[in-house]
Scaffold this active site. Structure first.
Site, PDB file in Angstrom:
ATOM      1  N   ASP A  80       0.802  -1.233   0.000  1.00 34.56           N
ATOM      2  CA  ASP A  80       0.000   0.000   0.000  1.00 34.56           C
ATOM      3  C   ASP A  80       0.834   1.282   0.000  1.00 34.56           C
ATOM      4  O   ASP A  80       1.998   1.296   0.372  1.00 34.56           O
ATOM      5  CB  ASP A  80      -0.983   0.004   1.192  1.00 34.56           C
ATOM      6  CG  ASP A  80      -0.298  -0.215   2.531  1.00 34.56           C
ATOM      7  OD1 ASP A  80       0.746  -0.890   2.583  1.00 34.56           O
ATOM      8  OD2 ASP A  80      -0.807   0.294   3.549  1.00 34.56           O
ATOM      9  N   GLU A 138      -0.728  -2.081   5.193  1.00 32.64           N
ATOM     10  CA  GLU A 138       0.209  -2.018   6.321  1.00 32.64           C
ATOM     11  C   GLU A 138       0.120  -0.667   7.012  1.00 32.64           C
ATOM     12  O   GLU A 138       0.179  -0.574   8.232  1.00 32.64           O
ATOM     13  CB  GLU A 138       1.648  -2.248   5.844  1.00 32.64           C
ATOM     14  CG  GLU A 138       2.648  -2.477   6.986  1.00 32.64           C
ATOM     15  CD  GLU A 138       3.081  -1.204   7.720  1.00 32.64           C
ATOM     16  OE1 GLU A 138       3.300  -1.263   8.931  1.00 32.64           O
ATOM     17  OE2 GLU A 138       3.196  -0.145   7.078  1.00 32.64           O
ATOM     18  N   GLU A 139      -0.040   0.389   6.234  1.00 34.30           N
ATOM     19  CA  GLU A 139       0.029   1.738   6.800  1.00 34.30           C
ATOM     20  C   GLU A 139      -1.083   2.026   7.801  1.00 34.30           C
ATOM     21  O   GLU A 139      -0.929   2.878   8.666  1.00 34.30           O
ATOM     22  CB  GLU A 139      -0.002   2.794   5.682  1.00 34.30           C
ATOM     23  CG  GLU A 139       1.236   2.791   4.792  1.00 34.30           C
ATOM     24  CD  GLU A 139       2.500   3.262   5.506  1.00 34.30           C
ATOM     25  OE1 GLU A 139       2.410   3.677   6.675  1.00 34.30           O
ATOM     26  OE2 GLU A 139       3.574   3.194   4.891  1.00 34.30           O
ATOM     27  N   ARG A 176      18.680  -6.147  14.114  1.00 37.19           N
ATOM     28  CA  ARG A 176      18.527  -5.999  15.560  1.00 37.19           C
ATOM     29  C   ARG A 176      17.813  -7.223  16.121  1.00 37.19           C
ATOM     30  O   ARG A 176      16.787  -7.640  15.603  1.00 37.19           O
ATOM     31  CB  ARG A 176      17.725  -4.735  15.881  1.00 37.19           C
ATOM     32  CG  ARG A 176      17.633  -4.463  17.351  1.00 37.19           C
ATOM     33  CD  ARG A 176      16.913  -3.183  17.701  1.00 37.19           C
ATOM     34  NE  ARG A 176      16.652  -3.221  19.128  1.00 37.19           N
ATOM     35  CZ  ARG A 176      17.545  -2.888  20.062  1.00 37.19           C
ATOM     36  NH1 ARG A 176      18.719  -2.412  19.707  1.00 37.19           N
ATOM     37  NH2 ARG A 176      17.259  -3.006  21.341  1.00 37.19           N
ATOM     38  N   HIS A 358       7.785   8.636   4.366  1.00 35.64           N
ATOM     39  CA  HIS A 358       6.567   9.402   4.688  1.00 35.64           C
ATOM     40  C   HIS A 358       6.731  10.896   4.397  1.00 35.64           C
ATOM     41  O   HIS A 358       6.073  11.720   5.020  1.00 35.64           O
ATOM     42  CB  HIS A 358       6.109   9.187   6.147  1.00 35.64           C
ATOM     43  CG  HIS A 358       5.531   7.825   6.415  1.00 35.64           C
ATOM     44  ND1 HIS A 358       4.416   7.609   7.198  1.00 35.64           N
ATOM     45  CD2 HIS A 358       5.897   6.600   5.972  1.00 35.64           C
ATOM     46  CE1 HIS A 358       4.152   6.312   7.239  1.00 35.64           C
ATOM     47  NE2 HIS A 358       5.042   5.678   6.504  1.00 35.64           N
TER      48      HIS A 358
END
Ligand SMILES: [Zn+2]
Ligand SMILES: [Zn+2]
Length: 391
Positions: A80, A138-139, A176, A358
């Site tokens: 998306d 997802e957003e 990580r 973004h």
């Protein structure tokens, strides 16, 4: 194997760049990824894979079965775009007004398609399966839940994903172990007071004053109730009340978000917030309605899968190009939902010099596509080859 793999990726690189530009030009908002999903399904179909479409919305899933049985690795990409007006002079700039691939999901989708194509050619040498998961929405944090509820993680032994990252150099990755991204959940508060003339506050129960106390008191959850070594963010991002300077309104509406890095703290937050909100309101003679909306858990990278990615990364990119991400981010990522079903890890793929995600001038770096594909392929092959790779 690596050389063969690199040659195979060389061969598809121009096509991948073209695909990425096409997706960038035709972005679709969360839950509206119809054309993107159709393109993905078509490409996967061309590889001879059985493709499931309409999974949890516009999700697309296909499983590549190796020649011999073995474990199953899932790789997830998101499709998306965001409601942002692109401000670039790129020849493949978004054609959709107010919609833009500002988070690089065009790159993620392209990389997973390239991975599917590359691995499909190696099917004869593979023991086990690779499931390609193309996720919508997802957003807005919703796609992953729906995909998982639709069963895409059934039979999956581990799951991986990547996110393009501008602050990391091209040809580098960030890894990580443990907490990498925060949980994200939202709350809404409606304070019911008593309206009055602004000059006669004693006749009111002022929901603005009560709301202001609620905002302040909520911060003590962070500063005085939770361990400073276990980060929490409580942000009230909306506070709506009143219509005129000389009227005390009857109600106030507040909304906010909560971020945590541990599931234990995450689970404790709804009750804590409710207690503060109800307590402050009761003390001020106001009443309130409180709603807490479950979102996404923190991304907790499995140490074994993270090590596997790091190890493959060092071999592929060089020792110095695998960076350890020093701190988790308080941003969220719904990849976390998949990790409730199987161990896994997400890594950051370096995009080098580009605007932050973004923002209206962000662009995914084409040269990073092949890096993502090579890592996905090599992690997959290593995982399937070596049952002990989860160490
Ligand atoms: Zn994003
Ligand atoms: Zn993203």
């Amino acid at each position: 194997m690596p050389d063969t793999l690199r040659r195979a990726i060389d061969a598809i690189e121009p096509e991948m760049i073209e695909t990425r530009h096409h997706l960038h030009q035709n972005p679709e908002l969360s839950f509206q990824e119809e054309k993107t999903a159709a393109l993905v399904a078509e490409r996967l179909g061309q590889l001879g894979l059985t493709v499931q479409t309409g999974v949890g919305g516009h999700g697309v899933v296909a499983t590549l079965q190796g020649a011999r049985p073995g474990r199953t690795l899932a790789i997830r990409a998101d499709m998306d775009a965001l409601p942002i007006q692109e401000q670039s002079r790129l020849p493949y700039c978004s054609r959709q007004p107010g919609v833009m691939h500002a988070c690089g999901h065009d790159g993620h989708t392209t990389i997973l398609l390239g991975t599917a194509k590359t691995l499909a050619a190696l099917r004869g040498e593979m023991a086990g399966n690779v499931r390609f998961i193309f996720q919508p929405a997802e957003e807005v944090v919703g796609g992953a839940h729906r995909m998982c509820e639709a069963g895409v993680m059934d039979g999956v032994d581990a799951v991986i994903a990547l996110h393009g990252w501008p602050q990391i150099g091209l040809g580098q990755i960030g890894v990580r172990s443990g907490a990498m991204m925060a949980s994200a959940e939202t709350f809404e508060i409606r304070i019911q007071g008593q309206g009055a003339h602004a000059a006669y506050p004693h006749l009111s129960v002022d929901p603005i004053v009560v709301g202001a106390q609620v905002v302040t008191a909520l911060q003590t959850l962070v500063s005085r109730e939770t361990d400073p070594n276990d980060p929490v963010v409580v942000t009230v991002g909306q506070f709506h009340a009143g219509t005129a300077y000389n009227i005390i309104p009857g109600t106030a509406h507040l909304a906010g978000t909560v971020r945590t890095l541990s599931n234990e703290t995450r689970r404790s937050m709804p009750d804590r917030i409710r207690r503060v909100v109800e307590g402050v309101c009761a003390a001020a003679r106001a009443s309130c309605e409180f709603a807490y909306h479950e979102g996404t858990p923190p991304v907790m990278n499995d140490p074994g899968i993270n090590n596997l990615i790091a190890e493959v990364g060092r071999e592929t990119l060089g020792e110095e190009n695998v960076l350890t991400i020093p701190h988790p981010s308080m941003g969220a990522e719904d990849f976390a939902v998949y990790l409730d079903y199987a161990p896994g890890a997400m890594f950051r793929l370096g995009l080098g010099e580009t605007a932050p995600i973004h923002t209206p001038t962000f662009d995914f770096e084409d040269r990073a596509l092949r890096v993502g594909v090579e890592l996905f392929c090599r992690v997959a092959l290593r995982f399937l080859d070596d049952p002990a790779s989860k160490r």
